[in-house]
Structure formats: C-alpha cells, structure tokens
Design an enzyme around this catalytic site. Structure first.
Site, PDB file in Angstrom:
ATOM      1  N   GLY A  44       0.783  -1.245   0.000  1.00 40.73           N
ATOM      2  CA  GLY A  44       0.000   0.000   0.000  1.00 40.73           C
ATOM      3  C   GLY A  44       0.806   1.281   0.000  1.00 40.73           C
ATOM      4  O   GLY A  44       0.348   2.312  -0.484  1.00 40.73           O
ATOM      5  N   GLU A  99       4.303   4.587   5.585  1.00 41.59           N
ATOM      6  CA  GLU A  99       3.071   3.776   5.594  1.00 41.59           C
ATOM      7  C   GLU A  99       1.924   4.636   5.071  1.00 41.59           C
ATOM      8  O   GLU A  99       1.909   5.849   5.283  1.00 41.59           O
ATOM      9  CB  GLU A  99       2.833   3.341   7.056  1.00 41.59           C
ATOM     10  CG  GLU A  99       1.558   2.612   7.346  1.00 41.59           C
ATOM     11  CD  GLU A  99       1.473   1.228   6.734  1.00 41.59           C
ATOM     12  OE1 GLU A  99       1.404   1.159   5.489  1.00 41.59           O
ATOM     13  OE2 GLU A  99       1.461   0.231   7.470  1.00 41.59           O
ATOM     14  N   ASP A 103      -4.205   1.632  11.181  1.00 45.17           N
ATOM     15  CA  ASP A 103      -5.521   1.260  11.702  1.00 45.17           C
ATOM     16  C   ASP A 103      -5.325   0.829  13.170  1.00 45.17           C
ATOM     17  O   ASP A 103      -5.218   1.670  14.056  1.00 45.17           O
ATOM     18  CB  ASP A 103      -6.063   0.140  10.803  1.00 45.17           C
ATOM     19  CG  ASP A 103      -7.506  -0.216  11.085  1.00 45.17           C
ATOM     20  OD1 ASP A 103      -7.800  -0.637  12.203  1.00 45.17           O
ATOM     21  OD2 ASP A 103      -8.345  -0.082  10.182  1.00 45.17           O
TER      22      ASP A 103
HETATM   23  P1  IMP Z   1      -3.030  -2.147  11.237  1.00 47.88           P
HETATM   24  O1  IMP Z   1      -1.991  -3.151  11.575  1.00 47.88           O
HETATM   25  O2  IMP Z   1      -4.380  -2.527  11.770  1.00 47.88           O
HETATM   26  O3  IMP Z   1      -2.653  -0.731  11.659  1.00 47.88           O
HETATM   27  O4  IMP Z   1      -3.225  -2.207   9.670  1.00 47.88           O
HETATM   28  C1  IMP Z   1      -2.476  -1.475   8.818  1.00 47.88           C
HETATM   29  C2  IMP Z   1      -2.612  -1.944   7.376  1.00 47.88           C
HETATM   30  O5  IMP Z   1      -3.920  -2.395   7.060  1.00 47.88           O
HETATM   31  C3  IMP Z   1      -2.374  -0.770   6.457  1.00 47.88           C
HETATM   32  O6  IMP Z   1      -1.034  -0.644   6.154  1.00 47.88           O
HETATM   33  C4  IMP Z   1      -3.206  -1.142   5.245  1.00 47.88           C
HETATM   34  O7  IMP Z   1      -2.450  -1.955   4.394  1.00 47.88           O
HETATM   35  C5  IMP Z   1      -4.344  -1.904   5.816  1.00 47.88           C
HETATM   36  N1  IMP Z   1      -5.516  -1.009   6.005  1.00 47.88           N
HETATM   37  C6  IMP Z   1      -5.949  -0.437   7.144  1.00 47.88           C
HETATM   38  N2  IMP Z   1      -7.023   0.334   6.934  1.00 47.88           N
HETATM   39  C7  IMP Z   1      -7.295   0.239   5.611  1.00 47.88           C
HETATM   40  C8  IMP Z   1      -8.309   0.841   4.763  1.00 47.88           C
HETATM   41  O8  IMP Z   1      -9.184   1.621   5.180  1.00 47.88           O
HETATM   42  N3  IMP Z   1      -8.253   0.511   3.446  1.00 47.88           N
HETATM   43  C9  IMP Z   1      -7.299  -0.327   2.935  1.00 47.88           C
HETATM   44  N4  IMP Z   1      -6.345  -0.891   3.684  1.00 47.88           N
HETATM   45  C10 IMP Z   1      -6.343  -0.614   5.011  1.00 47.88           C
HETATM   46 MG    MG Z   2       0.006  -0.722   4.489  1.00 48.49          MG
END
Ligand code: IMP
Ligand code: MG
Length: 177
Positions: A44, A99, A103
């Site tokens: 991403g 990044e 999330d």
């Molecule tokens: P985390 O470990 O929950 O913080 O997830 C982070 C990763 O999840 C990000 O780097 C994205 O690749 C993916 N992600 C989180 N939110 C979204 C979204 O709204 N759309 C698409 N990908 C997301």
């Molecule tokens: Mg990502």
C-alpha cells in the site's frame, strides 16, 4: 475500468498533494544532512512513497518490507508476519517508516520494534492517513498527513481485495459490508 459509483470521494489528488507537501516540508527541516533510510511498507505504501520521495531535499536510501496482518479481508487478523525484510544495514542511521494508513497499529508496532532491534540512530513513522480511534497497539507516530474516521478507504495505494490501488483519489465505500 473500476466502477466508482458505490464509492464516495474522500480526498482528491490535489488534497493528497497538499498533505504530502506539508509532510515533506517537516521532513526536510528535520532530516537535512542526515543519513536516512526510508522503509516503505508494501504494498500500500508505494504510491505515497513515490510522491513523497520526489519532494525530499535530502538523499535517502529506499528499502521495502512486506508484512501481512490483513490477509484478504477487511479486518485485521491480529497476528503480523514478516514476508520481506530490508536488505541494508541501518545501524547508526535514521530510519523513516513510510506507511499509507494506520488502523489498529499492530503492523507498525511489530515493524517499529523489529527495526529498533537493529540499532539505528532513530526510527520514526510517517503515515499519510491515521485512523487514530481504531488504535489497539500503542505506536509512536510522529508524522501524520491526515487523521481519518473509521471508514474503509480505497485508492492511492489502498486496496479492496488487491483492487483499486491505482485510483488517483481516495474514496470510502458507500455500502461497507
Ligand atoms: P493495522 O496493523 O491494523 O494498523 O493495519 C495497517 C494496514 O492495514 C495498512 O497498512 C493497510 O495496508 C491496511 N488497512 C488499514 N485500513 C485500511 C483501509 O481503510 N483501506 C485499505 N487498507 C487498510
Ligand atoms: Mg500498508
């Protein structure tokens, strides 16, 4: 062609550009004259990296990592695995994790701790978007483009089951399921 009729525009490409300008200005002030390694989180982060790097005045090295925590779904699985590691020695250097969105913070908590273990001079996180209210794992994020609500976003590198990364604008899904 991607049918964007069920998407609502969240950020236009010019708003994204302004956001990245502001981030680059901060980074240019803070990292001038330093040995910097940008660690971009695949997949991403690539679109953001490509735009950000062209606004930086210092001369960073670029590395990539790939982590999996999401699989193909839209909710975090909670476990993070490293699929691809960096290929350079970061000891004594300044690391910036690049990044596109944070999330739960689990992915970056894992990466941050791992990179710190290699004894760099510093590690900071640069994210285009931050769903701050969704945070589960505590992670220090110094450079934030924009804070966003808890909505599933697509476009500008962000995917919906591996699609939509190529959209120049960011959308949220009108009918999330
Ligand atoms: P985390 O470990 O929950 O913080 O997830 C982070 C990763 O999840 C990000 O780097 C994205 O690749 C993916 N992600 C989180 N939110 C979204 C979204 O709204 N759309 C698409 N990908 C997301
Ligand atoms: Mg990502």
């Amino acid at each position: 062609m991607i049918d964007t009729r069920n998407f609502t525009k969240y950020l236009t490409s010019s708003e994204i550009n302004e956001t990245i300008d502001a981030l680059a200005q901060q980074l240019n002030q803070d990292y001038e004259g330093k040995s910097v390694v940008l660690v971009c989180v695949l997949k991403g982060g690539i679109v953001f990296l490509a735009d950000l790097i062209r606004k930086l005045n210092f001369d960073p090295e670029v590395e990539f990592v790939r982590l999996s925590s999401y699989g193909k779904g839209r909710t975090s699985s909670g476990t993070v695995t490293l699929l691809k590691d960096i290929q350079t020695d970061i000891r004594g250097r300044h690391v910036l994790i690049i990044e596109e969105i944070i999330d739960s913070g689990r992915t970056l908590r894992f990466l941050f701790d791992r990179l710190r273990g290699a004894q760099p001079a510093s590690v900071e996180i640069v994210t285009l978007l931050d769903k701050e209210e969704k945070r589960v794992a505590d992670v220090p994020v110094k450079y934030v483009g924009r804070k966003t609500q808890d909505q599933f976003l697509v476009g500008y590198g962000l995917d919906l089951e591996e699609k939509c990364r190529n959209l120049p604008d960011v959308y949220y899904l009108k009918y999330p399921n």
